[in-house]
Design a protein around this motif. Sequence first.
Motif, short mmCIF file in Angstrom:
data_model
loop_
_atom_site.label_atom_id
_atom_site.label_comp_id
_atom_site.label_asym_id
_atom_site.label_seq_id
_atom_site.Cartn_x
_atom_site.Cartn_y
_atom_site.Cartn_z
N LYS A 25 21.10 22.85 -59.33
CA LYS A 25 20.34 21.60 -59.45
C LYS A 25 19.48 21.37 -58.21
N SER B 290 13.46 32.96 -55.00
CA SER B 290 14.29 32.08 -55.83
C SER B 290 15.66 31.79 -55.23
N HIS C 42 16.41 23.49 -58.73
CA HIS C 42 15.46 22.91 -59.68
C HIS C 42 14.71 21.72 -59.06
N SER C 43 15.38 20.99 -58.16
CA SER C 43 14.71 19.86 -57.50
C SER C 43 13.57 20.35 -56.60
N LYS C 44 13.61 21.65 -56.24
CA LYS C 44 12.54 22.25 -55.43
C LYS C 44 11.57 23.05 -56.29
N ALA C 45 11.65 22.82 -57.62
CA ALA C 45 10.75 23.47 -58.58
C ALA C 45 10.96 24.99 -58.62
N ILE C 46 12.20 25.44 -58.41
CA ILE C 46 12.53 26.86 -58.55
C ILE C 46 13.10 27.06 -59.95
N ASP C 47 12.44 27.87 -60.76
CA ASP C 47 12.81 28.02 -62.16
C ASP C 47 14.13 28.74 -62.37
#
Length: 394
Positions: free
Chosen positions: A110, A176, A113-118
């Motif tokens: 999570k 990533s 994802h908050s750092k826009a890592i898919d």
Amino acid sequence: MSTQPVMNTYSRLSVAFDHGQGCWLFDTDGNKYLDALSGIAVCGLGHAHPAVTTAISEQASQLIHSSNLYTITNQERLAERLTQISGMDNVFFGNSGAEANEAAIKIARKYGHSKAIDVPTIIVFEGSFHGRTMATLSATGNRSAQAGFEPLVSGFVRAPYNDVEAVKNIIANNTSVVAILVEPIQGEGGIVIPADDYLNQLRDICDANELLLMLDEVQTGNGRSGSYFAYQQKGILPDVVTTAKGLGNGVPIGACLARGKAAEVFVPGNHGSTYGGNPLCCAAALAVVDTISNEKLDQRAAELGDKIAAGFREQLGDAPYVKEIRHQGLLLAIELTEAGTELAVLCKVKGVLLNVTGGGKVVRMLPPLIMSDTEAELLVNTVSRIIKVYMADE
């Protein structure tokens, strides 16, 4: 073909225990065993410890479970004690080390994802053990444990343990990566102790790359390593630390502690547990934490571990079949040059309980933190004698 009522998932030794007292277990035939395994690093206070017994009995007579839909006073008290000891900000409670590590993995994802890592990716290590759920099994660095359970969960990349340059190379080639999940000492891998500055270097790497440093202290925590948590000997703070095993002295409980940005990741609905942190398990854990702290049992583990290791080195250090004797606190290992898979059985026959790990070559001992000097001497003498006889016959 007959099927046993208990599923065939364990290779058990032929003994059943009736009761325990301190560092001793007694089987159904009345035989007595020195427990040098502590239920696999669980019963750090030994068996039938009065503080734990009283806490469980009193709580069971009042309230065992209410669910996390409501405030649980014992849970809040335990969280406060653990955050004070650890330097962390908050805690999620589950029922096991695997669940604690699952929570850590979810925090890392999570956070990514908050750092826009898919595809958030976690660096894990060869020889590691993090649990047997699908995610923790995928993070584990033991191919034999994973075999037959593919497809494994993606999102992990593996590095050699105790190799900082390998970690740097992975990060340089994979944008990533969001976290590193590592054991300060590899327990199931055979009490593998890294370089003194290994965790410090991983901390520096995480700081430089905005990664979470997540420490699996399921086995090393709760005083066993010579401090309450192993990382406290290095002068660092992780972003996430997980623990279980010795926290409840046999009552199932796991904890995932977080700090700073990692402590802010979860919001209501992100994670949960039906039983996690219920009044009964938290009452037991409070008794454990207070006993370790008040009686300074982490310091006792450091002193006794040195004494036991010195005894083994005196009796076995020059033996050609002993590759290395390792320890930190009461995590002790005798690595042999050849497999000694029968040693656990032979030790049981002579009244000592331990196990063999690390591909059958590592005799592992995780004695209770309350073990006396006399019991420690008995452990050293008995195990040394059995290894000498066994390896001579080999």
